[in-house]
Design a protein around this motif. Structure first.
Motif, PDB file in Angstrom:
ATOM      1  N   TRP A 162       0.829  -1.211   0.000  1.00 57.16           N
ATOM      2  CA  TRP A 162       0.000   0.000   0.000  1.00 57.16           C
ATOM      3  C   TRP A 162       0.857   1.252   0.000  1.00 57.16           C
ATOM      4  N   ARG A 163       1.948   1.258   0.756  1.00 54.54           N
ATOM      5  CA  ARG A 163       2.775   2.454   0.870  1.00 54.54           C
ATOM      6  C   ARG A 163       3.696   2.640  -0.335  1.00 54.54           C
ATOM      7  N   GLY A 164       3.579   1.771  -1.304  1.00 46.81           N
ATOM      8  CA  GLY A 164       4.331   1.933  -2.534  1.00 46.81           C
ATOM      9  C   GLY A 164       3.528   2.721  -3.558  1.00 46.81           C
ATOM     10  N   GLU A 179       1.233   6.536  -3.568  1.00 47.47           N
ATOM     11  CA  GLU A 179       1.803   7.585  -4.408  1.00 47.47           C
ATOM     12  C   GLU A 179       0.765   8.120  -5.393  1.00 47.47           C
ATOM     13  N   ILE A 180       0.011   7.221  -6.019  1.00 49.93           N
ATOM     14  CA  ILE A 180      -1.023   7.634  -6.974  1.00 49.93           C
ATOM     15  C   ILE A 180      -2.122   8.412  -6.260  1.00 49.93           C
ATOM     16  N   LEU A 181      -2.542   7.940  -5.096  1.00 50.25           N
ATOM     17  CA  LEU A 181      -3.587   8.629  -4.337  1.00 50.25           C
ATOM     18  C   LEU A 181      -3.175  10.060  -4.030  1.00 50.25           C
ATOM     19  N   MET A 182      -1.983  10.251  -3.457  1.00 50.46           N
ATOM     20  CA  MET A 182      -1.549  11.590  -3.087  1.00 50.46           C
ATOM     21  C   MET A 182      -1.382  12.481  -4.317  1.00 50.46           C
ATOM     22  N   GLN A 183      -0.887  11.911  -5.392  1.00 53.91           N
ATOM     23  CA  GLN A 183      -0.721  12.680  -6.628  1.00 53.91           C
ATOM     24  C   GLN A 183      -2.066  13.208  -7.116  1.00 53.91           C
ATOM     25  N   LEU A 233      -7.145  18.377  -2.096  1.00 55.16           N
ATOM     26  CA  LEU A 233      -6.369  19.091  -1.088  1.00 55.16           C
ATOM     27  C   LEU A 233      -5.641  20.217  -1.819  1.00 55.16           C
ATOM     28  N   PRO A 234      -5.848  21.469  -1.464  1.00 58.07           N
ATOM     29  CA  PRO A 234      -6.374  22.004  -0.205  1.00 58.07           C
ATOM     30  C   PRO A 234      -7.835  22.443  -0.218  1.00 58.07           C
ATOM     31  N   ASP A 235      -8.605  22.140  -1.280  1.00 59.50           N
ATOM     32  CA  ASP A 235      -9.994  22.613  -1.306  1.00 59.50           C
ATOM     33  C   ASP A 235     -10.788  22.099  -0.104  1.00 59.50           C
ATOM     34  N   MET A 236     -10.528  20.854   0.304  1.00 58.98           N
ATOM     35  CA  MET A 236     -11.262  20.284   1.431  1.00 58.98           C
ATOM     36  C   MET A 236     -10.554  20.539   2.753  1.00 58.98           C
ATOM     37  N   LEU A 237      -9.273  20.205   2.822  1.00 61.68           N
ATOM     38  CA  LEU A 237      -8.471  20.390   4.032  1.00 61.68           C
ATOM     39  C   LEU A 237      -7.054  20.779   3.635  1.00 61.68           C
ATOM     40  N   THR A 260       0.052  12.222   5.429  1.00 60.69           N
ATOM     41  CA  THR A 260      -0.051  11.006   4.620  1.00 60.69           C
ATOM     42  C   THR A 260      -1.051  10.053   5.263  1.00 60.69           C
ATOM     43  N   PRO A 261      -2.146   9.709   4.570  1.00 57.30           N
ATOM     44  CA  PRO A 261      -3.117   8.778   5.161  1.00 57.30           C
ATOM     45  C   PRO A 261      -2.449   7.464   5.568  1.00 57.30           C
ATOM     46  N   GLU A 262      -2.757   6.999   6.757  1.00 57.08           N
ATOM     47  CA  GLU A 262      -2.117   5.782   7.260  1.00 57.08           C
ATOM     48  C   GLU A 262      -2.923   4.533   6.941  1.00 57.08           C
ATOM     49  N   SER A 263      -4.152   4.703   6.438  1.00 53.49           N
ATOM     50  CA  SER A 263      -5.010   3.567   6.123  1.00 53.49           C
ATOM     51  C   SER A 263      -5.439   3.636   4.666  1.00 53.49           C
ATOM     52  N   GLN A 264      -5.676   2.479   4.089  1.00 55.78           N
ATOM     53  CA  GLN A 264      -6.083   2.393   2.684  1.00 55.78           C
ATOM     54  C   GLN A 264      -7.599   2.277   2.604  1.00 55.78           C
TER      55      GLN A 264
END
Length: 350
Positions: free
Chosen positions: A126-128, A132-136, A144-148, A155-159
């Motif tokens: 998951w942390r690979g 990376e795609i999610l954060m991108q 982000l930053p429109d919501m928060l 970095t979200p710790e859960s998938q």
């Protein structure tokens, strides 16, 4: 070696403070086939080295499990127990991390999350690339930053997985048909933590049109609090939670750009042990206000996009009970059109 590890694992898992329920993990039958020995001497020798190392680590892990049990019986503090628990976990992972069948199953996405080695490999996977795609996409599409604030979210710790209409989980940022989201999404939160923690599940539209201010704003579609998630219970059981806002299907209005619909799992206060009951919520509040008021923290996040089609008008009619709005660009002023809307006579004075 395998028999020794199975004996150790059965004893050690039984001694842990928090035990995973074996029935909560779904795993397919392994398709691994052991390579033949006696063909390549180098392979046979390497296999002996790996088995010797694994047996050594399995014995060390069993000793660590016994040490943890003694510390629990003597009433050691939580910090000391946490260190011993981590020591046992790391040794249990090392004892099987080079096992050919384990690595094969992980590559096939076939994880038995009741075993430390699979927990470790699932977390690493998951942390690979997926994280990376999610954060991108969260940043490129301005979730982000429109919501928060991204600095607050970190970095979200859960998938978090979203499934619509019984289909497979969607990729973050995917475009979907609004008709597929008429029912609430199925949500799975893989937490990589055996401790059950309470979360609030929220879904909101970041692009709801606001005619009064001639802009777009946030609008909540669904909020359910007090949902318990852990490594052994990753599926959202909405019936067990507290519904603060009833689900309203996505309804991107005609003439507006594609809307971003965000689903976020928020860990509740006191490390997920505090409840959120009787909270006053509004569909027109902002996520920043909601998080700050109730002391919530983002644990997992995903989103999808949807644009208007004819099915959206049914939501306005059948669910919202109002006419479907129609938006469009403002007419361009023309020097040839007068205040009365008629074409200007070049010989008349206005």
């Amino acid at each position: 070696m395998h028999a020794l590890y199975r004996t150790f694992a059965a004893r050690a898992l039984a001694r842990r403070t928090l035990v995973l329920r074996s029935g909560s993990t779904i795993r397919h039958q392994s398709t691994y086939k052991q390579p033949a020995t006696g063909v390549n001497p180098a392979y046979d020798e390497a296999l002996k080295v790996i088995e010797a190392y694994s047996s050594k680590k399995a014995r060390e892990a069993e000793a660590a499990a016994a040490e943890l049990k003694r510390a629990q019986d003597s009433g050691a503090d939580s910090a000391a127990l946490g260190l011993l628990q981590q020591k046992w976990f790391d040794l249990a992972v090392e004892s099987r991390i080079n096992d050919g069948e384990v690595l094969w199953n992980a590559r096939q996405g076939n994880y038995d999350l009741s075993q430390p080695v699979y927990q470790h490999l699932k977390c690493e996977a998951w942390r690979g690339r997926p994280l990376e795609i999610l954060m991108q996409r969260l940043l490129q599409m301005y979730v982000l930053p429109d919501m928060l604030d991204p600095r607050v979210v970190g970095t979200p710790e859960s998938q978090l997985h979203i499934s619509l209409g019984g289909q497979p989980a969607i990729e973050p940022g995917s475009a979907v048909d609004p008709a597929d989201a008429r029912a609430p999404p199925a949500v799975e939160l893989v937490t990589f933590d055996e401790t059950p923690r309470l979360h609030t599940l929220a879904m909101l539209d970041l692009d709801a049109p606001c005619e009064a201010e001639q802009t777009f704003r946030e609008q909540f579609h669904w909020i359910v609090s007090n949902l318990s998630f852990s490594l052994g219970a990753s599926k959202a059981d909405v019936a067990s939670g507290t519904e603060l806002l009833a689900y309203v299907p996505p309804h991107p209005a005609h003439g507006t750009p594609a809307h971003r619909y965000v689903v976020v799992a928020l860990e509740q206060g006191d490390g997920g042990q505090s409840r959120v009951d009787g909270a006053e919520v509004s569909r027109d509040m902002t996520m920043r206000e909601f998080v700050a008021e109730h002391g919530l923290r983002v644990a997992g996040i995903s989103f999808f996009r949807a644009a208007w089609n004819e099915s959206v008008d049914e939501v306005y009619r059948d669910v919202l009970g109002q006419p479907a709005p129609r938006y469009g660009p403002m007419p361009t002023p023309s020097k040839h059109i007068g205040p009365d809307g008629r074409e200007i006579n070049k010989y008349a004075n206005y």
